[in-house]
Each structure stands twice: as structure tokens, then as C-alpha cells.
Motif scaffolding. Structure first.
Motif, PDB file in Angstrom:
ATOM      1  N   ALA A  76       0.862  -1.180   0.000  1.00 26.12           N
ATOM      2  CA  ALA A  76       0.000   0.000   0.000  1.00 26.12           C
ATOM      3  C   ALA A  76       0.898   1.228   0.000  1.00 26.12           C
ATOM      4  O   ALA A  76       1.892   1.286   0.737  1.00 26.12           O
ATOM      5  CB  ALA A  76      -0.911   0.006   1.222  1.00 26.12           C
ATOM      6  N   THR A  94      -3.317   0.256  -3.528  1.00 27.95           N
ATOM      7  CA  THR A  94      -2.750  -1.026  -3.134  1.00 27.95           C
ATOM      8  C   THR A  94      -2.445  -1.823  -4.398  1.00 27.95           C
ATOM      9  O   THR A  94      -3.070  -1.631  -5.442  1.00 27.95           O
ATOM     10  CB  THR A  94      -3.710  -1.843  -2.253  1.00 27.95           C
ATOM     11  N   TYR A 123      -5.870  -1.477   4.534  1.00 28.18           N
ATOM     12  CA  TYR A 123      -6.209  -2.021   3.230  1.00 28.18           C
ATOM     13  C   TYR A 123      -5.341  -3.222   2.848  1.00 28.18           C
ATOM     14  O   TYR A 123      -5.561  -3.843   1.809  1.00 28.18           O
ATOM     15  CB  TYR A 123      -6.118  -0.927   2.170  1.00 28.18           C
ATOM     16  N   LEU A 124      -4.376  -3.548   3.698  1.00 30.88           N
ATOM     17  CA  LEU A 124      -3.614  -4.785   3.534  1.00 30.88           C
ATOM     18  C   LEU A 124      -4.069  -5.862   4.517  1.00 30.88           C
ATOM     19  O   LEU A 124      -3.551  -6.971   4.506  1.00 30.88           O
ATOM     20  CB  LEU A 124      -2.117  -4.528   3.727  1.00 30.88           C
ATOM     21  N   GLY A 128      -8.573  -5.729   3.133  1.00 31.43           N
ATOM     22  CA  GLY A 128      -7.839  -6.244   1.986  1.00 31.43           C
ATOM     23  C   GLY A 128      -7.994  -7.748   1.886  1.00 31.43           C
ATOM     24  O   GLY A 128      -9.021  -8.311   2.282  1.00 31.43           O
TER      25      GLY A 128
END
Length: 332
Positions: A76, A94, A123-124, A128
Motif C-alpha cells: 500500500a 494497493t 487495506y492490507l 484487503g
């Protein structure tokens, strides 16, 4: 853009346990962009158990990681230069740019994210691949019903922690399996599981029987080995198993399963899955997960190593269970 950036490549394939010598850090020049490409400065790198399988030359669901090439990994960061009409400098994105401070991607393989509504690192993790993995295994394979007992191994991890919380939101009894009293306390007290079994106490079968007095209807399996065997022995008739990972065998040594007869005796449904083969569910899953995070109904935790050079030791620690929640590397 001129200059150099650092990356880590796979220098050799592990023979058994992963060691720092399997990796090498290099300095490489920043490439010139071609039409349709985007240059990204990575701020976070995701470390995940699947990487161990990719380091092997053995046949698997995906190609092996090439030697002397940037180690695979989700990242990201923000766009610093773009020759793609959908991306502009400053965009938060990402992608799969690997163990590197920077990377170039085809715009088709980048996803814009809103760093104002959630931390970029999320978001990871929960927003994600790990979050979608949890959502899919629970909702598409385990198919939870109110009153079911759902057991989750590696329950304090990035995937397992989400599974248990989603199961509880579906009206299920959620039972985790984790390593050590601190992780078990987190699973129960912070994530809201009904119970957690500490496998490090050495009596996982006995303790799991106490924690699941009515048996197990759904199992989300991340570990394999003794933990998987103990859960198989507790499965109810027509139970459902989402087989996500077998981290106990990622050191290269096969891990036997002794209670496989339970699949026949209890007429179980067991399905392995790779979440990148189900991209059609990602929009729905991510929307639901984002709403739950925003409302405070879905909690998560991160372990962050500082600097790209820390990635090998952090990855080794992940395989040994030293991380707490999602394992990330933060880059300057």
C-alpha cells in the motif's frame, strides 16, 4: 524520476525453515515509465503465510517465486508518477509490488483506496485480502446459521480474528484456537469470541472439547496438524470446513492428519480455497467489511516492523507465530 530504491529478492530456496540467508537486499534504479504504467512509493508491505509456499519450487496453485527477483507481496502506498489516465500523483493505492520501497505497475493491477476513511495499512489487512478471505470462507463455505458453533484456528491472526467476529455477528458461538494466554485473552476480551483454546498448553483436544460442548458445526482451518485433528474429532454431522491454510506444515515437513475418518463418519463438507480465484465477491465483501469497521463492530490489530530491511526477520517471526494480528512492514 531518477535515483535508486531498495528491494529484497529471493536469493535461495529454503531447505526446511526459512532463514535470513534466503533473502538479499539490493539497490536498483527507478525505471522510466511506459504508457499505461504507474510508479508507486510503497508505505506498507504485507507479510503473509502463503509466501512460504511460493518460495518452494514444488508444484502449487501458483508459480514459484523466481530467484533473484523481487519477493512477492501486497503493498500500500501512493502514486508518485503516472502515465495512466485513472491514476494521478498522490493517489493512495494497493497492489502487488513486492518487498520493495518502490514499484511500477500496470494500472489494471492497482486499486485506489480511501486513506481518509481508514488507515492505509488497513487495506492490507481487514479491508484487503485477509478480510475478504475471512468473509468468503465463512459466508460461502461454512454458511453459518444462528446457534452454530464455529471454530477458528490462528484466531488472533489477520484472517482468523475477522472470521470469529463475523461469526458472532451471524449469531454463532465463536471459539478460537491461539498460542499463549495473551493472544487468547485478546481473542475473547477484545474480539468478542465466546472462548479460546491455548494450544501451547499441550492439551488442545481436551480443552477444545470443553470449549465446544455441543460439537463443531463450522471450522475455519488455518493451521493443520494437531490443531486440525483436534477439531475434526469434534465435528458434528454435516459440518462444513473452510480449509484456508496449513501453516504448521510450511516448514517443508509433511504434517499427518489422523482423524480424516471424521469426514466420512460425519458426512462433512471440506473445501480448500484461494481467494484470488474469487474476485467476483471482493466488491461486496469489502463494502460490508468497511461498514463494520466504520461502525466499530469489526476490530483488528497490527504488528508493524520498521524498515524494509526488517522484512526477513518479521516474516520468519510470522511463520513462528510471533506476530499479533496482521504482520506489516512500514517503510519511510
Amino acid at each position: 524520476m531518477s535515483g535508486n530504491y531498495s528491494r529484497i529478492v529471493l536469493a535461495s530456496r529454503p531447505r526446511g525453515a526459512v532463514t535470513p540467508d534466503n533473502f538479499r537486499m539490493e539497490s536498483v534504479p527507478v525505471p522510466e515509465l511506459r504508457e499505461g504504467e504507474v510508479l508507486v512509493r510503497n508505505r506498507y508491505l504485507s507479510l503473509d503465510p502463503y509466501m512460504r509456499g511460493r518460495m518452494s519450487a514444488s508444484k502449487s496453485y501458483a508459480a514459484s517465486q523466481a530467484l533473484d527477483e523481487t519477493m512477492i507481496g501486497a503493498t500500500a502506498g501512493e502514486v508518485v508518477d503516472s502515465r495512466h489516465p485513472r491514476f494521478a500523483p498522490g493517489d493512495a493505492v494497493t497492489g502487488m509490488l513486492g518487498w520493495a520501497e518502490m514499484g511500477v505497475a500496470d494500472g489494471a493491477h492497482l486499486r485506489k483506496v480511501d486513506a481518509a476513511s481508514a488507515p492505509l495499512s488497513a487495506y492490507l489487512g481487514v479491508l484487503g485480502m485477509p478480510g475478504v478471505t475471512a468473509w468468503y470462507g465463512l459466508n460461502q463455505i461454512i454458511l453459518p446459521k444462528p446457534g452454530d458453533t464455529v471454530v477458528v484456528s490462528a484466531a488472533s491472526g489477520a484472517v482468523g480474528g475477522v472470521v470469529g467476529q463475523l461469526a458472532r455477528l451471524n449469531g454463532c458461538r465463536a471459539v478460537g484456537i491461539a498460542g499463549g494466554p495473551e493472544k487468547c485473552a485478546y481473542v475473547v476480551d477484545e474480539l468478542g469470541f465466546d472462548a479460546c483454546v491455548d494450544y501451547k498448553l499441550g492439551k488442545v483436544a481436551e480443552d477444545l472439547a470443553v470449549a465446544t460442548p455441543d460439537g463443531i458445526d463450522g471450522l475455519f482451518e488455518n493451521v493443520g496438524g494437531e490443531v486440525f485433528d483436534a477439531a475434526l474429532a469434534r465435528m458434528n454431522a454435516f459440518g462444513r470446513i473452510a480449509l484456508c491454510g496449513m501453516i504448521s506444515g510450511y516448514g517443508g515437513k509433511p504434517v499427518p492428519i489422523n482423524n480424516i475418518g471424521s469426514v466420512l463418519v460425519n458426512r462433512l463438507s471440506m473445501r480448500g480455497f484461494i481467494i484470488t480465484e474469487h474476485m467476483e465477491v471482493w466488491p461486496q465483501a469489502l463494502e460490508e467489511l468497511a461498514d463494520l469497521v466504520a461502525s466499530g463492530q469489526l476490530k483488528y490489530r497490527e504488528t508493524i516492523a520498521e524498515g524494509l530491511a526488517a522484512a526477513p526477520e518479521a516474516f520468519i517471526g510470522l511463520l513462528q507465530g510471533r506476530n499479533f494480528g496482521k504482520q506489516l512492514v512500514r517503510m519511510a
